[in-house]
Structures are given as structure tokens and as C-alpha cells.
Design a protein around this motif. Structure first.
Motif, PDB file in Angstrom:
ATOM      1  N   GLY A  16     -18.330 -94.990  53.074  1.00 50.38           N
ATOM      2  CA  GLY A  16     -18.448 -93.845  53.972  1.00 50.38           C
ATOM      3  C   GLY A  16     -18.338 -92.521  53.223  1.00 50.38           C
ATOM      4  N   ALA A  17     -17.411 -92.460  52.249  1.00 52.50           N
ATOM      5  CA  ALA A  17     -17.243 -91.227  51.468  1.00 52.50           C
ATOM      6  C   ALA A  17     -18.482 -90.924  50.642  1.00 52.50           C
ATOM      7  N   VAL A  18     -19.069 -91.968  50.044  1.00 50.36           N
ATOM      8  CA  VAL A  18     -20.288 -91.776  49.252  1.00 50.36           C
ATOM      9  C   VAL A  18     -21.420 -91.275  50.140  1.00 50.36           C
ATOM     10  N   GLY A  19     -21.527 -91.853  51.344  1.00 50.69           N
ATOM     11  CA  GLY A  19     -22.570 -91.409  52.266  1.00 50.69           C
ATOM     12  C   GLY A  19     -22.392 -89.963  52.685  1.00 50.69           C
ATOM     13  N   ALA A  20     -21.125 -89.582  52.957  1.00 50.65           N
ATOM     14  CA  ALA A  20     -20.849 -88.191  53.340  1.00 50.65           C
ATOM     15  C   ALA A  20     -21.166 -87.237  52.195  1.00 50.65           C
ATOM     16  N   LEU A  21     -20.832 -87.648  50.977  1.00 52.65           N
ATOM     17  CA  LEU A  21     -21.114 -86.806  49.814  1.00 52.65           C
ATOM     18  C   LEU A  21     -22.616 -86.621  49.633  1.00 52.65           C
ATOM     19  N   ALA A  22     -23.354 -87.691  49.832  1.00 56.79           N
ATOM     20  CA  ALA A  22     -24.808 -87.599  49.698  1.00 56.79           C
ATOM     21  C   ALA A  22     -25.395 -86.678  50.750  1.00 56.79           C
ATOM     22  N   TYR A  23     -24.758 -86.629  51.941  1.00 63.19           N
ATOM     23  CA  TYR A  23     -25.248 -85.756  53.009  1.00 63.19           C
ATOM     24  C   TYR A  23     -24.909 -84.305  52.711  1.00 63.19           C
ATOM     25  N   VAL A  24     -23.686 -84.050  52.214  1.00 63.58           N
ATOM     26  CA  VAL A  24     -23.255 -82.684  51.923  1.00 63.58           C
ATOM     27  C   VAL A  24     -23.954 -82.145  50.680  1.00 63.58           C
ATOM     28  N   ARG A  25     -24.042 -82.978  49.652  1.00 68.82           N
ATOM     29  CA  ARG A  25     -24.675 -82.551  48.393  1.00 68.82           C
ATOM     30  C   ARG A  25     -25.870 -83.439  48.103  1.00 68.82           C
ATOM     31  N   PRO A  26     -27.036 -83.039  48.569  1.00 68.26           N
ATOM     32  CA  PRO A  26     -28.221 -83.859  48.329  1.00 68.26           C
ATOM     33  C   PRO A  26     -28.447 -84.032  46.829  1.00 68.26           C
ATOM     34  N   PRO A  27     -28.979 -85.148  46.422  1.00 67.48           N
ATOM     35  CA  PRO A  27     -29.207 -85.365  44.982  1.00 67.48           C
ATOM     36  C   PRO A  27     -30.224 -84.382  44.430  1.00 67.48           C
ATOM     37  N   THR A  28     -30.053 -84.029  43.154  1.00 65.40           N
ATOM     38  CA  THR A  28     -31.008 -83.156  42.474  1.00 65.40           C
ATOM     39  C   THR A  28     -32.235 -83.959  42.112  1.00 65.40           C
ATOM     40  N   LEU A  29     -33.369 -83.577  42.676  1.00 67.05           N
ATOM     41  CA  LEU A  29     -34.595 -84.311  42.442  1.00 67.05           C
ATOM     42  C   LEU A  29     -35.253 -83.837  41.155  1.00 67.05           C
ATOM     43  N   GLY A  30     -35.811 -84.787  40.437  1.00 68.25           N
ATOM     44  CA  GLY A  30     -36.457 -84.455  39.183  1.00 68.25           C
ATOM     45  C   GLY A  30     -37.876 -83.969  39.377  1.00 68.25           C
ATOM     46  N   LEU A  31     -38.563 -83.772  38.241  1.00 69.52           N
ATOM     47  CA  LEU A  31     -39.917 -83.239  38.265  1.00 69.52           C
ATOM     48  C   LEU A  31     -40.874 -84.137  39.033  1.00 69.52           C
ATOM     49  N   ASP A  32     -40.696 -85.472  38.896  1.00 68.30           N
ATOM     50  CA  ASP A  32     -41.638 -86.380  39.546  1.00 68.30           C
ATOM     51  C   ASP A  32     -41.431 -86.460  41.048  1.00 68.30           C
ATOM     52  N   LEU A  33     -40.225 -86.110  41.544  1.00 72.91           N
ATOM     53  CA  LEU A  33     -39.931 -86.239  42.970  1.00 72.91           C
ATOM     54  C   LEU A  33     -40.191 -84.969  43.771  1.00 72.91           C
ATOM     55  N   GLN A  34     -40.102 -83.790  43.132  1.00 68.30           N
ATOM     56  CA  GLN A  34     -40.357 -82.556  43.877  1.00 68.30           C
ATOM     57  C   GLN A  34     -41.461 -81.709  43.246  1.00 68.30           C
ATOM     58  N   GLY A  35     -42.075 -82.213  42.176  1.00 70.46           N
ATOM     59  CA  GLY A  35     -43.153 -81.466  41.546  1.00 70.46           C
ATOM     60  C   GLY A  35     -42.620 -80.322  40.699  1.00 70.46           C
ATOM     61  N   GLY A  36     -43.514 -79.636  40.006  1.00 74.35           N
ATOM     62  CA  GLY A  36     -43.100 -78.516  39.173  1.00 74.35           C
ATOM     63  C   GLY A  36     -44.060 -78.281  38.032  1.00 74.35           C
ATOM     64  N   LEU A  37     -43.508 -77.752  36.969  1.00 70.98           N
ATOM     65  CA  LEU A  37     -44.319 -77.324  35.828  1.00 70.98           C
ATOM     66  C   LEU A  37     -43.894 -78.031  34.561  1.00 70.98           C
ATOM     67  N   GLU A  38     -44.859 -78.476  33.788  1.00 75.14           N
ATOM     68  CA  GLU A  38     -44.598 -78.983  32.451  1.00 75.14           C
ATOM     69  C   GLU A  38     -45.470 -78.190  31.479  1.00 75.14           C
ATOM     70  N   VAL A  39     -44.836 -77.570  30.499  1.00 77.39           N
ATOM     71  CA  VAL A  39     -45.564 -76.739  29.553  1.00 77.39           C
ATOM     72  C   VAL A  39     -45.175 -77.128  28.136  1.00 77.39           C
ATOM     73  N   VAL A  40     -46.159 -77.131  27.246  1.00 86.63           N
ATOM     74  CA  VAL A  40     -45.932 -77.437  25.837  1.00 86.63           C
ATOM     75  C   VAL A  40     -46.277 -76.200  25.018  1.00 86.63           C
ATOM     76  N   LEU A  41     -45.322 -75.730  24.217  1.00 87.50           N
ATOM     77  CA  LEU A  41     -45.498 -74.556  23.384  1.00 87.50           C
ATOM     78  C   LEU A  41     -45.481 -74.956  21.916  1.00 87.50           C
ATOM     79  N   GLU A  42     -46.315 -74.296  21.125  1.00 89.32           N
ATOM     80  CA  GLU A  42     -46.365 -74.565  19.689  1.00 89.32           C
ATOM     81  C   GLU A  42     -45.850 -73.352  18.931  1.00 89.32           C
TER      82      GLU A  42
END
Length: 416
Positions: A16-42
Motif C-alpha cells: 500500500g505504501a509503495v502504491g501511495a508513493l507511486a501516486y504522489v511521486r509519478p516515476p520519471t519517464l525516460g526519453l523512450d517513454l515521453q519523447g524528446g531530443l537526442e543530439v550528437v555534437l563533435e
């Protein structure tokens, strides 16, 4: 029995505590789950230097500071090979702005405008001359005393159109051409040692020697360049003479326009004072020699210093020697950059200057806008594979362990 009940209640409470924590603090989603930018610099090292591991590590630290300041959570910044930096920014909404801030070298320089310009960018009367074309400021290859004395190389077609450049060497120039060879009739041009080409365009409110206000085209200027000179270094000041803590975005009290305030180090403040005092004295001397009497006439001879960011003139304020408070230069170790397009540009400029200049120049070689559908597809495939795996294990447990297998399957289902 009571002990088993207590253990069961404890497990339920933890779940129950883990579930409540997940509700209060949603997990940080990575690049593949919420999209974003990938850039390569030389990375490209300054002339006469090599890209070192220490420089790459320092660049990564500065980039991470910049990413943190623009509010990107859990950035992934890694060094690839010896000279590339890969940056993944999850959830970035303005990809172009983020990519520009991360890779900007932020090389801030202060030039004595009238004193450091060289022909053909300065007239016989000592006034700046702008050029809409780069070629007239360059030196043909056959006019160079030695190829090694060139700071930058360019390649122009027979019709005088730029084909490639700038590049630190001729070979680097050719490497960017199809087939690695110069087309027939093409010619090499260079910026000689001790010189540098500086531009001015839409990033400034006005450009030296240009009548267009505001500028809609790019103007080119040829300056002296001797940063390692013992007694007369040019540019006279750089970003190393600034205090990061005193550099910030602000507003002009008189006009309300966004500005960036600068605070110099003790040594930088002394240099700035000496330079502005020299400009004030030079302007007054020229006005006296010309016989100018009225304040309006004398102000025509006021000298200016150019504030240059990454090779582009952003502002060139004049030292008004007719103002009694400026006849001895500007002391106190403070200055400001005005003429910015808006508050976003002022914030970005202040951010880059606060975090310091990158020790290397970075060129963007790849940029990918990643959609969150990549993560959705991965999750779907993982879910199918997981269900299939659970069914296969459940069948195995039932066949081998019978009733005990049922108990194991119930536990496996809970874990799943």
C-alpha cells in the motif's frame, strides 16, 4: 497463526505504501517513454591544440549545468569515442532552443572597434566599413607566405560562390566535399594568421558601418587577432575576465528593455577601466585635431568597443568623452549588453555566460526528435513477452509440482 497474520499485514502495508508513493511521486519517464531530443555534437579544438579527455570531461560538466538550469530532468550526457558528445533530453518541448544552448561555445570577447579593425574593414578616416561579401576580406592562397600561417580555409567556385569553409586546414575542407576533391576552377582562400573574421547580423540592433536598421543581412569585418600577445592582446577582454555570479538577465531602468549585466573580475575590471579610458582619450584627441567645438560635433569622434559573442557583434557602445563621468573611462568592474531581441535571448545569453565557455567548439553532426511511440511499442512487446513467459512457467509448474505448483503460480502472478 498470529505471526503469519502479522507478516501478511506487514506485506499488505508495504504494498500500500509503495502504491501511495507511486501516486504522489509519478516515476520519471525516460526519453523512450515521453519523447524528446537526442543530439550528437563533435568537438573541434582551437588552432594548435588537440581534443583531450580532460576538455571533453569539462565540456560534459558545463553541458550538464546548462541542462539542469533549463529544467530538464534526468538528462543523459555521454562521451562517444574521443571527440563526440551524445545528449539525450527527455520531455524537451523546444528542441531547437535546447540544442543551441547546450552546444554554444559562448566565447565572449571585447574588441577596440576602431583600433582593431584592419583594411578593407576600416576607412582612411578611421570609420568601420561593412561588407556584405566574405570573399573581399580573405587572402588568396597564392598570396600567403606559408600555408601554415592561415587560421581558416575556404573554397570558392570559379563563379566566386562559397563551396566549403571555414575549416582549420585545407584537408579538412576537402574532407567535407563529395569525393574529397575540389571542383575544377575552384580556388582556396584563407584568413591569415593574426586576423579573424567577425560577423554582424540579425542578432544586433545595428551593425558598424551599415545603414540598415535593424540589419536583415549578415555583414563581415576583418579584425586583428593576437590573443597570446604579451603586451597588447587582441581581443582586449574575454569571458574569462567575467564573474559568473554577477552575470544575469535584467531590464534597463530607462527603456525597460531586456539586458544582460556583466561583472568583471578584479583583473578584468582593471583592464576594462584602462581600455575605456584609452578610448575616451583617443576620441577627445581626434575631436581636438578636427577642430570640433560643439558637443554634437565632438561626439562624432567618440570611440567604441565591440561586444562579440561567438564571432558575432552583439553591441558596440561608445565611450562619450563629452560626459564628465566617462572621461577617465568606466571603473567599478561592471557593464551591460543591450540591443537584444527579447527576454528569451537575454535569458539564454545570461545562462550560457553564467555556466562558462566550453573549452572546445562543438559542431552538431546529428539531431533526432524522438517520439514517445518508441517506448509504447517497447512496452507492448515487453507485455506480450511477459505474459507468454508467465503462461509457459505456469504450465511447467502445474505439470511438475501439481498442487504446490498452484501455490507457486499464485505467488508468481502477484510478482508479475
Amino acid at each position: 497463526m498470529r505471526r503469519h497474520l502479522a507478516i501478511l499485514l506487514g506485506v499488505v502495508a508495504v504494498i500500500g505504501a509503495v502504491g501511495a508513493l507511486a501516486y504522489v511521486r509519478p516515476p520519471t519517464l525516460g526519453l523512450d517513454l515521453q519523447g524528446g531530443l537526442e543530439v550528437v555534437l563533435e568537438a573541434r579544438a582551437p588552432e594548435g591544440q588537440e581534443v583531450t579527455r580532460d576538455d571533453m570531461e569539462r565540456s560534459r560538466e558545463i553541458m550538464r549545468e546548462r541542462v539542469d538550469k533549463i529544467g530538464v530532468a534526468e538528462p543523459e550526457i555521454r562521451i562517444q569515442g574521443t571527440d563526440q558528445m551524445a545528449i539525450e533530453l527527455a520531455g524537451v518541448h523546444d528542441a531547437a532552443r535546447a540544442a543551441e544552448i547546450i552546444g554554444q561555445t559562448a566565447q565572449l570577447e571585447f574588441y577596440d572597434l576602431e583600433g582593431d579593425l584592419v583594411g578593407p574593414s576600416i576607412s582612411a578616416a578611421g570609420q568601420p566599413v561593412s561588407s556584405l561579401r566574405l570573399l573581399p576580406l580573405l587572402t588568396p592562397e597564392d598570396k600567403l607566405e606559408d600555408e601554415g600561417t592561415a587560421r581558416e580555409w575556404y573554397l570558392f567556385s570559379q563563379e566566386k560562390a562559397r563551396l566549403a569553409g571555414p575549416a582549420p586546414t585545407k584537408q579538412a575542407l576537402l574532407d567535407n566535399l563529395p569525393g574529397g576533391e575540389a571542383p575544377e576552377g575552384a580556388s582556396f582562400y584563407a584568413v591569415p594568421a593574426g586576423r579573424t573574421v567577425i560577423t554582424c547580423g540579425e542578432g544586433a540592433r545595428i551593425c558598424p558601418g551599415a545603414n540598415e536598421v535593424p540589419p536583415t543581412r549578415t555583414y563581415y569585418y576583418l579584425f586583428k587577432y593576437q590573443p597570446n600577445h604579451a603586451s597588447e592582446p587582441i581581443p582586449e577582454l574575454t569571458g574569462e575576465d567575467l564573474r559568473g555570479s554577477g552575470t544575469r538577465q535584467d531590464f534597463d531602468l530607462n527603456t525597460g528593455e531586456p539586458i544582460v549585466t556583466l561583472e568583471f573580475t578584479d583583473e578584468g575590471g582593471d583592464k576594462f577601466h584602462e581600455i575605456t579610458r584609452e578610448l575616451a582619450r583617443r576620441g577627445e584627441t581626434k575631436a581636438n585635431l578636427a577642430g570640433a567645438t560643439s558637443r554634437e560635433e565632438r561626439q562624432l569622434y567618440a570611440q567604441r568597443f565591440a561586444i562579440v559573442l561567438d564571432g558575432e557583434i552583439r553591441s558596440f557602445p561608445q565611450i562619450d568623452f563629452t560626459d564628465p563621468s566617462l572621461t577617465d573611462g568606466i571603473s567599478g568592474g561592471r557593464a551591460q549588453i543591450s540591443g537584444l531581441e527579447g527576454i528569451d535571448e537575454a535569458k539564454d545569453l545570461a545562462l550560457v555566460l553564467q555556466t562558462g565557455a566550453l573549452p572546445l567548439e562543438f559542431i552538431q553532426v546529428d539531431r533526432t526528435d524522438i517520439s514517445a511511440t518508441l517506448g509504447e511499442d517497447s512496452l507492448r512487446e515487453a507485455l506480450v513477452a511477459g505474459i507468454g513467459g508467465l503462461i509457459a512457467v505456469a504450465l511447467f509448474l502445474l505439470l511438475i509440482y501439481r498442487f504446490l505448483g498452484v501455490v507457486a503460480i499464485i505467488g508468481l502472478g502477484i510478482y508479475g
